[in-house]
Design a protein around this motif. Structure first.
Motif, PDB file in Angstrom:
ATOM      1  N   ARG A  53       0.997  -0.986   0.162  1.00 34.67           N
ATOM      2  CA  ARG A  53      -0.144   0.264   0.213  1.00 34.67           C
ATOM      3  C   ARG A  53       0.898   1.275  -0.272  1.00 34.67           C
ATOM      4  NH1 ARG A  53      -3.043  -2.850   3.809  1.00 34.67           N
ATOM      5  NH2 ARG A  53      -2.242  -2.162   5.141  1.00 34.67           N
ATOM      6  N   CYS A  54       1.741   1.544   1.260  1.00 32.45           N
ATOM      7  CA  CYS A  54       2.559   2.489   0.757  1.00 32.45           C
ATOM      8  C   CYS A  54       4.157   2.642   0.189  1.00 32.45           C
ATOM      9  CB  CYS A  54       2.513   2.680   2.895  1.00 32.45           C
ATOM     10  SG  CYS A  54       1.217   2.716   3.024  1.00 32.45           S
ATOM     11  N   GLY A  55       4.208   1.176  -0.186  1.00 32.32           N
ATOM     12  CA  GLY A  55       5.511   1.114  -0.528  1.00 32.32           C
ATOM     13  C   GLY A  55       7.086   1.000   0.638  1.00 32.32           C
ATOM     14  N   GLY A  56       8.089   1.215   0.071  1.00 31.39           N
ATOM     15  CA  GLY A  56       9.227   0.842   0.996  1.00 31.39           C
ATOM     16  C   GLY A  56       9.710  -0.927   1.212  1.00 31.39           C
ATOM     17  N   HIS A 150      -4.213   0.045   9.097  1.00 32.51           N
ATOM     18  CA  HIS A 150      -4.440   0.951   8.005  1.00 32.51           C
ATOM     19  C   HIS A 150      -3.487   1.749   8.531  1.00 32.51           C
ATOM     20  CE1 HIS A 150      -8.324   1.783  10.240  1.00 32.51           C
ATOM     21  NE2 HIS A 150      -8.077   2.476   9.617  1.00 32.51           N
ATOM     22  N   GLU A 151      -3.711   2.891   7.246  1.00 26.34           N
ATOM     23  CA  GLU A 151      -2.689   3.773   7.310  1.00 26.34           C
ATOM     24  C   GLU A 151      -3.565   4.986   6.974  1.00 26.34           C
ATOM     25  OE1 GLU A 151      -0.667   0.384   6.157  1.00 26.34           O
ATOM     26  OE2 GLU A 151      -1.969   1.628   5.119  1.00 26.34           O
ATOM     27  N   LYS A 152      -3.332   6.131   7.908  1.00 24.05           N
ATOM     28  CA  LYS A 152      -4.475   6.799   7.650  1.00 24.05           C
ATOM     29  C   LYS A 152      -3.753   8.471   8.441  1.00 24.05           C
ATOM     30  CE  LYS A 152      -8.719   8.172   8.746  1.00 24.05           C
ATOM     31  NZ  LYS A 152      -9.348   7.431  10.090  1.00 24.05           N
ATOM     32  N   ASP A 153      -3.319   9.536   7.866  1.00 20.77           N
ATOM     33  CA  ASP A 153      -3.367  11.127   7.789  1.00 20.77           C
ATOM     34  C   ASP A 153      -1.797  10.485   9.403  1.00 20.77           C
ATOM     35  OD1 ASP A 153      -5.886  11.128   9.050  1.00 20.77           O
ATOM     36  OD2 ASP A 153      -5.634  11.489   7.258  1.00 20.77           O
ATOM     37  N   LYS A 155      -0.698   8.101  10.769  1.00 22.22           N
ATOM     38  CA  LYS A 155      -0.702   7.630  12.064  1.00 22.22           C
ATOM     39  C   LYS A 155      -0.928   6.258  11.239  1.00 22.22           C
ATOM     40  CE  LYS A 155      -2.419  10.792  15.160  1.00 22.22           C
ATOM     41  NZ  LYS A 155      -3.169  10.725  15.909  1.00 22.22           N
ATOM     42  N   ILE A 156      -0.382   5.042  11.968  1.00 19.77           N
ATOM     43  CA  ILE A 156      -0.834   3.254  11.710  1.00 19.77           C
ATOM     44  C   ILE A 156      -2.036   3.470  13.268  1.00 19.77           C
ATOM     45  CG2 ILE A 156      -0.207   1.484  11.312  1.00 19.77           C
ATOM     46  CD1 ILE A 156       1.534   2.756   9.939  1.00 19.77           C
ATOM     47  N   HIS A 157      -3.713   2.800  12.320  1.00 19.53           N
ATOM     48  CA  HIS A 157      -5.018   2.614  12.789  1.00 19.53           C
ATOM     49  C   HIS A 157      -4.177   1.081  12.832  1.00 19.53           C
ATOM     50  CE1 HIS A 157      -6.139   6.196  12.890  1.00 19.53           C
ATOM     51  NE2 HIS A 157      -5.907   6.703  12.293  1.00 19.53           N
ATOM     52  N   VAL A 158      -4.548   0.395  14.450  1.00 15.13           N
ATOM     53  CA  VAL A 158      -4.111  -1.124  14.445  1.00 15.13           C
ATOM     54  C   VAL A 158      -5.518  -1.377  15.534  1.00 15.13           C
ATOM     55  CG1 VAL A 158      -3.045  -2.874  15.101  1.00 15.13           C
ATOM     56  CG2 VAL A 158      -2.157  -0.999  15.038  1.00 15.13           C
ATOM     57  N   GLY A 164     -13.612 -10.616  23.795  1.00 12.55           N
ATOM     58  CA  GLY A 164     -14.642  -9.937  23.674  1.00 12.55           C
ATOM     59  C   GLY A 164     -14.999  -9.472  22.608  1.00 12.55           C
ATOM     60  N   GLY A 165     -13.985  -8.687  21.856  1.00 13.81           N
ATOM     61  CA  GLY A 165     -14.311  -7.662  20.834  1.00 13.81           C
ATOM     62  C   GLY A 165     -13.132  -7.596  20.201  1.00 13.81           C
ATOM     63  N   TYR A 166     -12.565  -6.377  20.142  1.00 14.25           N
ATOM     64  CA  TYR A 166     -11.115  -6.221  19.210  1.00 14.25           C
ATOM     65  C   TYR A 166     -11.430  -4.081  19.743  1.00 14.25           C
ATOM     66  CZ  TYR A 166     -14.398  -3.494  15.524  1.00 14.25           C
ATOM     67  OH  TYR A 166     -14.728  -3.176  15.024  1.00 14.25           O
ATOM     68  N   GLU A 167     -10.782  -3.968  19.464  1.00 16.97           N
ATOM     69  CA  GLU A 167     -10.672  -2.278  19.586  1.00 16.97           C
ATOM     70  C   GLU A 167      -9.570  -2.161  18.236  1.00 16.97           C
ATOM     71  OE1 GLU A 167      -8.941  -1.239  23.550  1.00 16.97           O
ATOM     72  OE2 GLU A 167      -7.308  -2.702  23.390  1.00 16.97           O
ATOM     73  N   ILE A 168      -9.633  -0.498  17.961  1.00 17.98           N
ATOM     74  CA  ILE A 168      -8.723  -0.043  17.042  1.00 17.98           C
ATOM     75  C   ILE A 168      -7.887   1.476  18.096  1.00 17.98           C
ATOM     76  CG2 ILE A 168      -8.813   1.662  15.328  1.00 17.98           C
ATOM     77  CD1 ILE A 168     -10.161  -0.462  14.034  1.00 17.98           C
ATOM     78  N   LEU A 169      -6.581   1.377  17.987  1.00 18.00           N
ATOM     79  CA  LEU A 169      -5.796   2.254  18.259  1.00 18.00           C
ATOM     80  C   LEU A 169      -5.346   3.339  17.471  1.00 18.00           C
ATOM     81  CD1 LEU A 169      -3.829  -0.467  21.794  1.00 18.00           C
ATOM     82  CD2 LEU A 169      -6.011   1.352  21.390  1.00 18.00           C
ATOM     83  N   ALA A 170      -4.474   4.063  17.670  1.00 20.28           N
ATOM     84  CA  ALA A 170      -3.891   4.505  16.515  1.00 20.28           C
ATOM     85  C   ALA A 170      -1.946   5.175  16.924  1.00 20.28           C
ATOM     86  CB  ALA A 170      -4.359   6.033  16.173  1.00 20.28           C
ATOM     87  N   LEU A 171      -1.244   4.684  16.124  1.00 19.43           N
ATOM     88  CA  LEU A 171       0.164   5.395  16.993  1.00 19.43           C
ATOM     89  C   LEU A 171       1.503   5.387  15.947  1.00 19.43           C
ATOM     90  CD1 LEU A 171       2.266   2.499  15.527  1.00 19.43           C
ATOM     91  CD2 LEU A 171       0.705   0.946  17.621  1.00 19.43           C
TER      92      LEU A 171
END
Ligand SMILES: Cc1cc2nc3c(=O)[nH]c(=O)nc-3n(C[C@H](O)[C@H](O)[C@H](O)COP(=O)(O)OP(=O)(O)OC[C@H]3O[C@@H](n4cnc5c(N)ncnc54)[C@H](O)[C@@H]3O)c2cc1C
Length: 301
Positions: A53-56, A150-153, A155-158, A164-171
């Motif tokens: 997606r981002c190259g490298g 996925h990458e946005k602005d 940041k990496i959103h994980v 019992g589920g999931y959470e989304i963290l940005a770093l």
């Protein structure tokens, strides 16, 4: 994005028996088929998706015996750009502290990196400690149990697994991400790359093969031939880098067996027989008596 993936060759633990354990409690790895740690295939897949997606680049790093070159060839066949093997008898029988320290020093030698991926857990030691320990030693933010990213602005959103589920963290890179299996589907080896990298090798293995091929030749002659063969492979981009303890900045008392405060006392296969159950009173006393029993049975502690 420059991505590094920590991958481990593990004994196929479905086959672990008392016979395959050495006296000192370490695994006799030569006695078991060796496989690519399943979670690490998922970690590699997420890194390859970022690059697509981002190259490298995607570089894989493993600490292990010379035969661990097999999983590096596998990773190259799936799309990794570069592979490094950390191998040295002085690294042997390392616990997670010594393993993460050694991997850390190798990553420092590799230079600036955006994302480090590793599996949540290895199927042999099963500690899930190396990822978080490596992040801590490198002073990097970490997210564990990642399912997708996925990458946005910038940041990496994980998306990470939680009970019992999931959470989304940005770093913000640089950071370390441990990847959990069962969610990401690793891409298969491409036929073209499998053919391309089937002869990828390391100098120590080339030397061993030369010794077997020309048993009567002198050490010198073998060494010269092995180096010539290595040079030929290097030209074709098929020589995998090998780093020993002398190639990375490590303190001798922090690597391998000597650098490992954890010793595996005993490993035994436990097969629970049906009917072996006990009801525990769901009170504080009940729980306390259960804990005492588990400690006495060396199941805990
Ligand atoms: C049965 C058994 C029990 C053990 N118990 C312990 C214990 O309680 N405490 C302890 O400190 N050690 C223990 N060890 C030793 C431990 O297996 C090694 O230290 C090992 O190198 C790393 O730990 P792990 O296998 O638990 O990996 P984990 O921490 O589960 O691995 C997580 C991730 O780190 C990366 N990684 C791990 N090892 C490597 C490597 N060599 N090269 C590249 N990447 C790697 C991979 O991405 C992997 O998915 C045990 C070993 C065995 C066989």
């Amino acid at each position: 994005m420059r991505c590094i993936v920590l991958v481990k060759q593990v004994p196929d633990t479905k086959n672990i028996t008392a016979e395959t354990m050495k006296e000192d409690g370490t695994v006799n790895r030569a006695a078991l088929p060796a496989v690519f740690n399943p979670d690490d295939l998922c970690a590699l897949e997420l890194a390859l998706q970022v690059r697509d997606r981002c190259g490298g680049t995607v570089e894989v790093l493993t600490m292990g015996p010379p035969r661990a070159v097999d999983i590096l060839r596998d990773a190259l066949s799936r799309g990794a750009d570069k592979a490094i093997l950390l191998t040295d008898r002085r690294f042997a029988a390392a616990d997670t502290l010594a393993t993460s320290y050694t991997l850390c020093q190798a990553i420092r030698k590799m230079g600036d990196v955006d994302l480090i991926f590793c599996g949540r857990q290895a199927i042999d030691g099963d500690t899930a400690q190396v990822g978080p320990q490596t992040a801590e030693k490198l002073g990097l933010p970490q997210v564990t149990y990642a399912q997708e990213i996925h990458e946005k602005d910038g940041k990496i959103h994980v998306r990470r697994e939680v009970e019992g589920g999931y959470e989304i963290l940005a770093l913000i890179p640089p950071a370390l991400i441990t990847v959990t299996g069962g969610y990401v589907v690793p891409r298969p080896r491409s036929a073209k790359r499998t053919i391309q990298f089937r002869n990828a090798n390391i100098l120590p293995n080339i030397t061993t093969q030369m010794k077997m091929k020309f048993p009567d030749q002198s050490e010198e002659a073998i060494k010269r031939q092995a180096e010539e063969e290595a040079a030929r492979l290097k030209e074709k981009g098929l020589l995998i880098d090998v780093w020993s303890a002398d190639d990375i900045d490590v303190e001798a008392d922090r690597i391998g067996y000597g650098g490992s405060p954890t010793w595996v006392f005993k490993v035994q296969k436990v097969t629970l027989q049906s009917g072996e159950h006990k009801s525990i009173d769901a009170s504080e006393t009940g729980i306390h008596s259960l804990m005492r029993e588990l400690v006495e049975d060396h199941v805990l502690g």
